[in-house]
Enzyme design. Structure first.
Site, PDB file in Angstrom:
ATOM      1  N   SER A  86       4.734  -7.750   8.541  1.00  0.00           N
ATOM      2  CA  SER A  86       4.437  -9.120   8.162  1.00  0.00           C
ATOM      3  C   SER A  86       4.813 -10.081   9.288  1.00  0.00           C
ATOM      4  CB  SER A  86       5.225  -9.469   6.901  1.00  0.00           C
ATOM      5  OG  SER A  86       6.603  -9.506   7.233  1.00  0.00           O
TER       6      SER A  86
ATOM      7  N   THR B 122       9.007   1.175   2.948  1.00  0.00           N
ATOM      8  CA  THR B 122       9.460   2.535   2.640  1.00  0.00           C
ATOM      9  C   THR B 122       8.471   3.579   3.144  1.00  0.00           C
ATOM     10  OG1 THR B 122      10.558   1.679   0.688  1.00  0.00           O
ATOM     11  CG2 THR B 122      10.210   4.038   0.767  1.00  0.00           C
TER      12      THR B 122
ATOM     13  N   ASP C  32       1.274  -2.684   1.309  1.00  0.00           N
ATOM     14  CA  ASP C  32       1.231  -2.927  -0.125  1.00  0.00           C
ATOM     15  C   ASP C  32      -0.187  -3.342  -0.527  1.00  0.00           C
ATOM     16  OD1 ASP C  32       3.071  -3.387  -2.551  1.00  0.00           O
ATOM     17  OD2 ASP C  32       1.762  -5.155  -2.526  1.00  0.00           O
TER      18      ASP C  32
ATOM     19  N   ASN D 175       7.088  12.664  -3.268  1.00  0.00           N
ATOM     20  CA  ASN D 175       6.200  11.512  -3.429  1.00  0.00           C
ATOM     21  C   ASN D 175       5.970  10.692  -2.171  1.00  0.00           C
ATOM     22  OD1 ASN D 175       9.051  10.990  -4.176  1.00  0.00           O
ATOM     23  ND2 ASN D 175       8.364   8.857  -4.147  1.00  0.00           N
TER      24      ASN D 175
ATOM     25  N   CYS E  42       0.876   8.733  -5.508  1.00  0.00           N
ATOM     26  CA  CYS E  42       1.833   9.822  -5.302  1.00  0.00           C
ATOM     27  C   CYS E  42       1.854  10.828  -6.446  1.00  0.00           C
ATOM     28  CB  CYS E  42       3.224   9.253  -5.056  1.00  0.00           C
ATOM     29  SG  CYS E  42       3.697   7.937  -6.185  1.00  0.00           S
TER      30      CYS E  42
ATOM     31  N   HIS F  37       8.673  13.574  -7.435  1.00  0.00           N
ATOM     32  CA  HIS F  37       8.131  13.331  -8.770  1.00  0.00           C
ATOM     33  C   HIS F  37       7.997  14.669  -9.509  1.00  0.00           C
ATOM     34  CE1 HIS F  37       7.581   9.339  -7.529  1.00  0.00           C
ATOM     35  NE2 HIS F  37       6.278   9.212  -7.525  1.00  0.00           N
TER      36      HIS F  37
ATOM     37  N   GLY G 154       9.252   5.793  -4.955  1.00  0.00           N
ATOM     38  CA  GLY G 154       7.850   5.460  -5.163  1.00  0.00           C
ATOM     39  C   GLY G 154       7.598   3.977  -5.367  1.00  0.00           C
TER      40      GLY G 154
ATOM     41  N   SER H  29       8.371 -10.328  10.526  1.00  0.00           N
ATOM     42  CA  SER H  29       8.919  -9.308  11.417  1.00  0.00           C
ATOM     43  C   SER H  29       8.308  -9.370  12.811  1.00  0.00           C
ATOM     44  CB  SER H  29       8.645  -7.916  10.835  1.00  0.00           C
ATOM     45  OG  SER H  29       9.262  -7.783   9.579  1.00  0.00           O
TER      46      SER H  29
END
Lengths: 359, 359, 359, 359
Positions: free
Chosen positions: A40, A17, A88, A337, A154, A251, A186, A43
């Site tokens: 990753s 995202t 991440d 965010n 965020c 947010h 988020g 992909s």
């Protein structure tokens, strides 16, 4: 370096995202060209259009469709002037380290290095002065050109903007209470299950409250005189409560503030917020918003659907500024965010770094 | 009177959102029969099924379909033992007055009489002791059987329940900060426009914050020794921020509490909330919940969709009970805004009044 | 067997969305006691309350909280009179086979055996006559007491109800066009990502359209004279288009129908739907709805939020019955996808089987 | 007239949902300047910023904030080259008549004049050839420069685009079945109540189905040889079912088509849709989309949140093109209901009129 040159950008976590938001923003930004994409192993080797499930309402930029996705390892990012990480936290630690140790300039959205004393935790409309620790960071880690700059969580991104304005004008803050209503974007994709959020509120975002409470202190704090480390505030107490609501982007945060000294009037606060400016504006950075803060005119604003795109998502909208019966002042703010709260902040951080010669 | 007799109930504002909830709840309640329905002139003279646009997920009770709707005037409600008012505040003042002056027992959801010193503002699981002012109310207004009891704003209803439990066990509270995320049903029908709430939060509910801040003080306060008036708390400071979110039913409230004295531990607080009981339970009132407060086991609860029907909407669910870095304790609560927060509270107030001989 | 005896029920896939619905429904059903629960290896050995993430708005039944979850193998289900399967199709094939081959009466929600000629695909308010193939099924597979009965896809469940009523009364149907707007609960948990469904419609549910088009033919068809196999319709043509919409529970379906013969009037159709009854009603099965079909009075109904619980989720609501400018008649129907469309159908199928001596 | 001149635009119904969209689009359009704004008497005399409750996610254009709103009467619109009407049908009839009889060029979104034989019902990417009736319209009504051109109902706008492409390439269509899932913005503000649409679908939009069924025939039809009247199709049969879903903007439509002659292959249909072009593109009109139709690549598209802004809201996205088991082909389309479906169509109609010398 001169900022006239277009910087070659690599994006780590490009299919997620935040990665997709990076791609949308970079494609519109004349300072950067998208040079390499990492994701990753699953992909890797695929054209981006096939590796990703595109979820942005903006169309996938034509020039990115057929870029081959690579594993997130420095050898695939040769030639990049700047690395944006939307990884991440579970993998960001090692990968980002590999990149800055390979002498890349890394701009990260992950939490892993945010609280390291010699790593700027930089909301670019708030504390670019924290770049002062970059020199020490390079020295300590024996890097020549490499370094890492992080941007905040965020929710933190939105909160620190008016707090910084208030602190600069009216002196130290003593206590801050904030309750958030956070958008589902988020949490990434697939993220929040629809069964959890339709006709519902989820009153917990694991880890989020602690992040906000810590990060605010670092961002509103300073840098040691020798530039060796950031020096978080110690006298400010922050209490955060974080909720997830059925909103796509944006947010909303309800904030109560107690000043350490004599509190200003509501009018003075409004004026202070309206007048707030920052260094990235002065430098003419491409992504710097015209207004860092919009003070909402209508008393039922800010609203995420209507205000999240203010300043192309780089402005914070503040409304309902009024006396608090318990502290000194209450207000409600809105931050996009995934723009100021994520990819947009990283990009503006990189623009700043380029303008100031760090890249 | 004996409570064995079924009480004949009249409902004012019967076609509105609160009125429909009254009808659903009364139809399930063995203590009451629906005897008369009142609504605006536009609806008067029509069968209920034709006068109303039924919006409950429960089916319209068969026995109410063909009841003729009357104007909201006492002459049409002869024979009623109790009057429930779901009227809008814009008309409730005069109409409710007409009814209690005509010697009816009136249970009102409107705000008009809530803050009158000799009118109980009664959340029935919290402060039935405020009925002590009814005698004086009758005397002052020269009523024989008539009186008015109000219930609180829907958000207040949820908030006072754990606060009352804490105050009873651990002594006075000093400061309370609360931020709400309120369901759209609280605004009635048509109420909130879909364009305002899909993918959105509205950070303002006009008048709501002040209502919460005032009502809490009255409800948690006492009654003068002579029974002449309610005596609101004066030392507690409350700050409320109210938001509308895309939820059908169920108000979520994030609360921070500071005690006046030594704060209890988190475990003591949990135990206190779990053990809280009240008079309507002791009396065996039909609508009294088995548990006034549910302490949520999972840390991501309460959630409106999952918890609003706890105790048939008459229980409050409290979760995320934890230390507050600024005050003493933080928690999140959920209340069904049209049951304990509105019609359900009125009905339980009436059950209490019957049990205690006020009707 | 006598149906006075309470049947001991095992639930496979007990922690999933359909499994949770089974548990809610079984706990309210006097014909069954929950005897054993099965789930994946990851859950096995844990108390149910710890193995599951409870997502129902009804409270977890007290008697189930501490039941230990087992792997889905027959040896753990000894003593069960009936097995309900809420397993995902990816594992249901082998597991369900193991159970009916171990001589259990299996009631399955999975698609794996639905189209087998000797397996009833039974919507219990429509085609209990298909149980006629059970004898042959047992014989062919050399089972003594074991057998498998499936229920249909959730969307099919709703569609066949009015179609069956029309076919019974007015003769064969020739063409049916249906467009669905399906609830997210149909996709299980976590299922549909919130980013995919807030402020959105997803115009694809993989595999769903084909399932509907095939299953309707089987359900509305008959059974060979020798009871050896179901005999799907061959002359009816069905075209289904399936969409996912931001609704928690309740599938809405817009249907156009062309009769093979002279079409009835709209009034005749309404009357036919209102009057439709079925065998499970005649037998007095506990879960049989009072009305199989509700014909909505208001022209803006059925609506999922308001009508999904009609008949405790076992009724189908049909509205907007009107002439179709292209075919003969159009209408809109609503079915509760996890009750009549899943767990409720299985349970009613088992009640029927018990009443008829199959168990 | 030369199109180099900037046209002065008046907007009727300027404070409504369509009116606000007009203002957003006109402010971005170099061919027009906003010259006068009209609204109800209640708004007249106020600055626009005070007369309107701005609900667009784009900021209110600076140049419009202080424009004084006038009543919708021709005398207040002197100097306007073109009048855009976003009026509600309840008042549009008389007001629009007053304007075109006062010799203004009127572009209307209301339904009042759509079906008049000498009024173009023009979706600008479909049937600009219908402008041929304007000459006769002027003559019959003795107008010199005035005329009225309408655009279609928002759902019709999307449907006719692929139908026109198919009809042009493969000959007459015989039967069309369409089921829509329409956004709430189509109902204006306040429009759909949140209690009606959260966790819900409303299966009725009063009057909408008939509008679609009639308008398609006129738009896909031709103009009499003498230019005196539009000549709607008579052999095509259309059946429309219209639903409201919880989506802000963007109507999704599931369509089945039967050709009169030999049906083309799915590949031929895809190619036909991709290749479709129209006159406003050839003329280089500012608002003409680059692609009239996008054929979605992914089989789970189009989706309103992701595709409504394709071509700045002026393109139609078509996906899921596949064989229909009942008719010949099925597909799902998406149209931005307030852009191509309303204000955007009017503006492009005006651009066309200017290019062709009608203004």
């Amino acid at each position: 370096m001169s900022t006239d040159r277009v910087l070659k950008a690599g994006v780590l976590g490009a299919t997620g995202t935040v990665g997709q938001r990076f791609i949308v923003l970079l494609a519109q930004n004349p300072m950067f060209s998208i040079h390499a994409l990492g994701a990753s192993e699953r992909s890797a080797g695929k054209a981006y259009v096939l590796a990703t499930k595109w979820k942005m309402s903006e169309q996938l930029p034509e020039e990115v469709r057929n870029v081959i996705v690579h594993p997130c390892a420095p050898e695939h990012f040769g030639g990049c002037d700047v690395i944006f990480s939307g990884l991440d936290a579970s993998v960001a630690g090692d990968i980002e380290k590999a990149f800055f140790e390979a002498d890349f300039a890394v701009f990260s959205n992950a939490k892993n290095y945010r609280m390291h004393p010699d790593v700027p935790l930089c909301v670019p409309v708030v504390n670019t002065d924290h770049y002062a620790v970059v020199a020490g960071q390079r020295q300590a880690r024996r890097l020549k050109r490499g370094f890492i700059v992080t941007n905040s969580n965020c929710s933190t991104s939105g909160l620190v903007v008016p707090l910084k304005a208030l602190q600069d004008r009216f002196g130290a803050l003593q206590r801050v209470m904030v309750t958030t209503m956070q958008a589902v974007s988020g949490a990434g994709y697939p993220g929040v299950a629809s069964l959890d959020i339709l006709d519902n509120v989820v009153p917990l975002i694991p880890g989020e409250e602690l992040k906000m409470e810590e990060e605010v202190l670092k961002i509103l704090g300073g840098v040691a005189a020798d530039g060796a480390a950031c020096t978080p505030l110690t006298d400010l107490r922050v209490s955060a409560t974080c909720n997830r609501v059925p909103v796509i982007d944006g947010h909303t945060e309800c904030v109560s503030v107690e000043f350490a000294g004599t509190p200003p009037s509501i009018e003075e606060i409004k004026q202070c917020l309206r007048e707030y400016t920052c260094e990235v504006q002065d430098l003419g950075c491409f992504s710097a918003p015209k207004h860092v803060i919009y003070v909402a005119e209508d008393e039922d604003r800010p609203q995420p659907r209507l205000d999240r795109n203010a300043g192309n998502g780089m402005s914070v909208t503040v409304g309902r500024i009024r006396k608090c019966p318990v502290f000194h002042v209450k207000f409600t703010l809105l931050v996009h965010n995934t723009v100021l709260g994520a990819a947009g902040a990283s990009i503006l951080n990189a623009e700043y770094a380029a303008k100031k010669g760090y890249i």
